[in-house]
Design a protein around this motif. Structure first.
Motif, short mmCIF file in Angstrom:
data_model
loop_
_atom_site.label_atom_id
_atom_site.label_comp_id
_atom_site.label_asym_id
_atom_site.label_seq_id
_atom_site.Cartn_x
_atom_site.Cartn_y
_atom_site.Cartn_z
N LEU A 1 0.84 -1.20 0.00
CA LEU A 1 0.00 0.00 0.00
C LEU A 1 0.88 1.25 0.00
N LEU A 2 0.31 2.35 -0.49
CA LEU A 2 0.98 3.64 -0.35
C LEU A 2 0.77 4.11 1.09
N LYS A 3 1.88 4.33 1.81
CA LYS A 3 1.77 4.67 3.22
C LYS A 3 1.80 6.17 3.42
N ASN B 1 -3.97 7.10 -3.73
CA ASN B 1 -3.99 7.85 -2.48
C ASN B 1 -3.37 7.05 -1.34
N VAL B 2 -3.05 7.73 -0.24
CA VAL B 2 -2.49 7.06 0.93
C VAL B 2 -3.47 5.98 1.41
N GLY B 3 -2.96 4.79 1.65
CA GLY B 3 -3.81 3.67 2.06
C GLY B 3 -4.24 2.81 0.89
N ASP B 4 -4.10 3.33 -0.34
CA ASP B 4 -4.49 2.56 -1.52
C ASP B 4 -3.44 1.51 -1.85
N LEU B 5 -3.92 0.44 -2.48
CA LEU B 5 -3.02 -0.52 -3.11
C LEU B 5 -2.23 0.19 -4.20
#
Lengths: 338, 338
Positions: free
Chosen positions: A7-9, A63-67
């Motif tokens: 995920l994008l952190k 976005n942040v939290g997205d795969l």
């Protein structure tokens, strides 16, 4: 069977860091009707993903939290669609995960006979099609053209040069290390490689292209684009394809003065591969034949295991990769059909 | 019979001043074999001359002490060539002088039946051919295109719009005064005129082109070009023709970011009229017919006497002219054949 996902952190400016990404394990989803449970074999890492992280790319924001997104070559484990069967090899934008569930109508059957499976993400995939569309459809290529391409050892650049070489053109590649330059000349058959990090680009271009640049295929933008625009030949064609030089910035830096285009009576065109899907059958057939006949070469920068995807992506965005960035997700050799 | 000439007296940066020019009287030269002694009827003042003063234009530099250059419509007074006879009307790049001696092989016979003689320097001359070549050869014009043109009340811009209007396009003109905008709409039939000096260009463009700009014909460069590039429609065509915004500077300012071209899949082309000489017969016939049928209009900003050429040229370079800048050199009306 777990699904490992990246995920994008966090979203930072500048060049991505490994800490911007997070590896998580979760139970594998069950496929619903019309869906496919897959195992990811090869995952493609591409510079355009940086634009998606910034929210600026035409294919949508990550976005942040997205795969993390990206195209992959997958094998179908369980099919709830009559379009695919267990064992089929498909390509899908299934992202950085080991066991995605993919909608069948968003999957594309691939022919594993075309070439090694990983090349379906490179020379036989999106980057190859990009180069093919640019050179066969937009460049108006003629046999005596002097063709310059940036990011020359990458999957798009090396294919651009090799298509032009087959047409009889003189090819000059611009790349960021002596090793990459050597490869473009010795392996990919370019006439000249210019190392923009150690050479004075404008001087080297002048020497390599004494009559000017007929075709410039731009993967980077920035000062490299500027230098090439200054040395266009009369009637030059410029294909704008990538902007690696500005992917890591949040600004839109200015471009070259329009006078260079007027002076050269140049034609400058924007290339996005999605517009050229209709070329894919012809492209696959042609490039597969070249590949099997040993007439074109390619280079991959491959890591094994999803946990290494962030590091490879960061290297890619620093220009330290050498060849198509690929993650062998299962860590097994699937070069031949499994 | 004296030959009155205007020389470049000094070269300064920025917008030219009247004091940069010098009026001198000298005896008229005698024509040698193959030459023509002429009287200049109409002299054309064009923005590209500013580039020649800077030494940056492709047609060559004008240095301090040189005769100012420019195209003129002349009448042959004495011919030492069998190609022309006394009384013939010719066009030649004979510059700012009242009685030039012109080499016959550098003169072009013009047909005074095409239209008023002064228009052979405007709508029926180089500016008209520029617009005609751009719109018929480079623009790929389609009936439902939204066409934007800058310097819209000038001889190139007004012709661009009127050719596009005849094709059925929507036309938006950008100009620098309310009077110019009114003229483009009320006289030249544009759909909308944007006054870039009083309106917010980007907002006005958005309102005038809600679906984006299909064709942008650029005569100015600078921020106007930037604003238009930001609002290109998919598949847009951009014709780069003039760079008035930078003619008075010594720098090469940067241009728009290449991302706008990629995003719109635009085709950007450089236009120089000299490349399109082959179109002239077709162009003259077509535009002359439109003109005689009252289907197109034009505007001239005309002064009488060479002594007023410097002031008009300075007004032109300040954007304060309104219509094609013309010097009626003999101060007599030659609108009909003398």
């Amino acid at each position: 069977m777990n699904n490992t996902r990246v995920l994008l952190k966090r979203r930072t400016g500048g060049i991505p860091q490994e800490q911007d990404f997070e590896l998580v394990d979760a139970a594998t989803d069950r496929p619903a009707a019309g869906e496919l449970l897959c195992e990811t074999l090869y995952l493609s890492l591409d510079p355009y993903l940086r634009g998606r992280i910034s929210g600026r790319h035409i294919s949508g924001a990550i976005n942040v939290g997205d795969l993390m997104g990206g195209e992959a070559v997958n094998r179908v484990i369980e099919s709830k669609s009559d379009r695919f069967r267990q064992g089929d090899i498909i390509a899908a934008h299934s992202g950085w995960q080991s066991h995605p569930v993919v909608r069948a109508d968003a999957a594309r059957q691939v022919n594993p006979e075309l070439g090694p499976l990983s090349t379906l993400l490179g020379i036989l995939g999106m980057p190859g099609l990009t180069a093919y569309a640019g050179m066969t459809r937009l460049a108006g290529l003629k046999a005596d053209d002097t063709v310059v391409v940036s990011a020359a050892s990458g999957p798009v650049g090396s294919m651009v040069g090799q298509i032009a070489r087959r047409k009889g053109c003189r090819i000059v590649g611009i790349a960021g290390s002596a090793e990459k330059c050597r490869w473009t000349v010795e392996q990919a058959g370019f006439d000249r490689g210019i190392n923009y990090k150690t050479e004075t680009l404008r001087d080297s271009l002048k020497r390599a292209c004494p009559d000017g640049i007929d075709v410039y295929f731009d993967n980077v933008g920035g000062d490299t684009l500027q230098a090439c625009m200054e040395q266009l030949a009369f009637g030059a064609r410029v294909i704008l394809c990538g902007l690696i030089a500005q992917y890591n910035t949040n600004e839109m830096p200015p471009g070259p003065n329009p006078a260079f285009i007027i002076k050269a009576r140049a034609t400058v065109r924007g290339l996005v591969v999605y517009d050229h899907e209709d070329l894919r059958p012809e492209f696959e057939q042609q490039v597969s034949r070249w590949l099997k006949q040993g007439e074109i070469c390619y280079r991959e920068d491959c890591v094994e295991g999803l946990e290494h995807a962030p590091a490879l992506f960061c290297r890619l965005m620093r220009g330290e990769n050498f060849g198509k960035a690929i993650v062998n997700v299962q860590g097994t050799d699937f070069k031949s059909v499994p």
